[in-house]
Motif scaffolding. Structure first.
Motif, short mmCIF file in Angstrom:
data_model
loop_
_atom_site.label_atom_id
_atom_site.label_comp_id
_atom_site.label_asym_id
_atom_site.label_seq_id
_atom_site.Cartn_x
_atom_site.Cartn_y
_atom_site.Cartn_z
N ALA A 207 -3.59 25.99 12.68
CA ALA A 207 -3.58 24.80 12.14
C ALA A 207 -3.36 24.79 10.48
N ASN A 208 -2.53 24.00 9.89
CA ASN A 208 -1.87 24.05 8.80
C ASN A 208 -2.14 23.13 8.00
N PRO A 209 -2.90 22.92 6.76
CA PRO A 209 -2.90 21.80 5.82
C PRO A 209 -1.59 21.17 5.42
N MET A 210 -1.66 20.09 5.10
CA MET A 210 -0.34 19.48 4.41
C MET A 210 -0.81 18.69 3.17
N LYS A 225 4.33 10.93 1.52
CA LYS A 225 5.15 12.18 2.09
C LYS A 225 4.21 13.41 1.86
N PHE A 226 4.38 14.52 2.91
CA PHE A 226 3.25 15.67 2.84
C PHE A 226 4.22 16.98 2.90
N LYS A 227 3.80 18.06 2.18
CA LYS A 227 4.58 19.24 2.34
C LYS A 227 3.69 20.34 2.65
N ILE A 228 3.87 21.57 3.10
CA ILE A 228 3.30 22.51 3.21
C ILE A 228 2.68 23.16 1.88
N PRO A 229 1.48 23.16 1.42
CA PRO A 229 1.18 23.85 0.28
C PRO A 229 1.55 25.39 0.00
#
Length: 298
Positions: A207-210, A225-229
């Motif tokens: 699982a990856n937070p965005m 819009k979301f990105k990988i922290p």
């Protein structure tokens, strides 16, 4: 896949709503090479990119995978000696820790002569090596489950089981092995500015937070819009939480060794957000273009 673009297709089959709470389903998933997107920004005069013809030198995944998996304990030392004797007889001095393969072979698989020899005494060792399963369908005995959001809209699309697992078997800590988030195709309704969402990325087994970046217009629709922290791509030294994912390499690399049982690492294209020396060590990769290469969800 580096400078090579592929389109991912998914199809859910045998979908069933259970207890008015969850959707249970099997899944077909496959990839198709996108010729136009791959070669769209190709500099004038540079060769056409073709993963079926382009080759590169990399680690011999079959050889290293066997070395990683065979533990010379007292109980299996004789077994290992038998394998080594057969290998020595078949390959003599022709076995190398490096190999030259096409891009498509390394990503989607090839039959390894070394592993064919190993399987003589270890039938449980497959002779085919592949980093990504370009499958037409998954084992229909393994079912994924997601919340339908009918009773709680905030749970819409949240995994409760993935491919038969309610908890992953790959990582070091219970937190890292937790299955949560959605597959990234949709999220809970009524998201607010600044809120974080979570995606479960099956090709990365985690699982990856965005994190929220801002608002943009996408095909005339205003969207978040979301990105990988940045902290997700840090190694365990710079982000101790990533110790659970065996992040003991350089920044910008995700260690998948425990998932695929071979020394495989994933990064963003052209080692974006990784330590600079990684890009410098590989010839032929294009320079970082964040607007075209970064991972985003809208």
């Amino acid at each position: 896949m580096g400078p090579y673009y592929y389109r991912e297709y998914r199809e859910r089959i045998n979908v069933e709503e259970v207890y008015d709470v969850e959707l249970w389903y099997g899944e077909k998933k496959w990839y198709e090479f996108d010729w136009n997107a791959t070669n769209l920004d190709r500099p004038k005069g540079s060769p056409v990119l073709d993963p079926y013809k382009d080759t590169f030198v990399t680690m011999n995944l079959g050889y290293i995978g066997v070395a990683y998996n065979l533990t010379a304990t007292e109980g299996d030392q004789i077994h290992i000696d038998e394998i080594l004797a057969i290998i020595a007889a078949q390959f003599e001095n022709d076995l190398s820790i490096f190999m030259t393969r096409t891009v498509n072979e390394v990503i989607y698989g090839y039959t390894d002569k070394f592993l064919e020899i190993v399987s003589i005494t270890r039938p449980d060792v497959p002779s085919r090596v592949q980093v990504v399963a370009n499958m037409s369908e998954r084992d229909m005995g393994t079912i994924s489950k997601i919340k339908n959001g009918r009773k709680d809209a905030s749970e819409l699309g949240q995994y409760t089981q993935w491919q038969g697992y309610t908890s992953l078997p790959y990582w070091k800590t219970p937190e890292a092995n937790t299955i949560n988030g959605t597959e990234g195709l949709f999220f809970r309704p009524f998201l607010k500015q600044g809120e974080e969402v979570t995606t479960f990325v099956d090709d990365l087994f985690r699982a990856n937070p965005m994190e929220w970046v801002g608002e943009e217009e996408v095909r005339t629709i205003r969207a978040f819009k979301f990105k990988i922290p940045d902290y997700v791509m840090k190694n365990a030294t710079n982000n101790p939480l990533n110790d659970g994912f065996y992040a003991y390499g350089p920044d910008g690399m995700m260690n998948l060794t425990s998932c695929v049982m071979a020394p495989v690492f994933a990064s963003k294209p052209s080692f974006m957000d990784a330590e600079p020396w990684l890009l410098e060590e590989v010839e032929g990769l294009p320079p970082v273009n964040r607007s075209a290469m970064d991972t985003n969800i809208w």
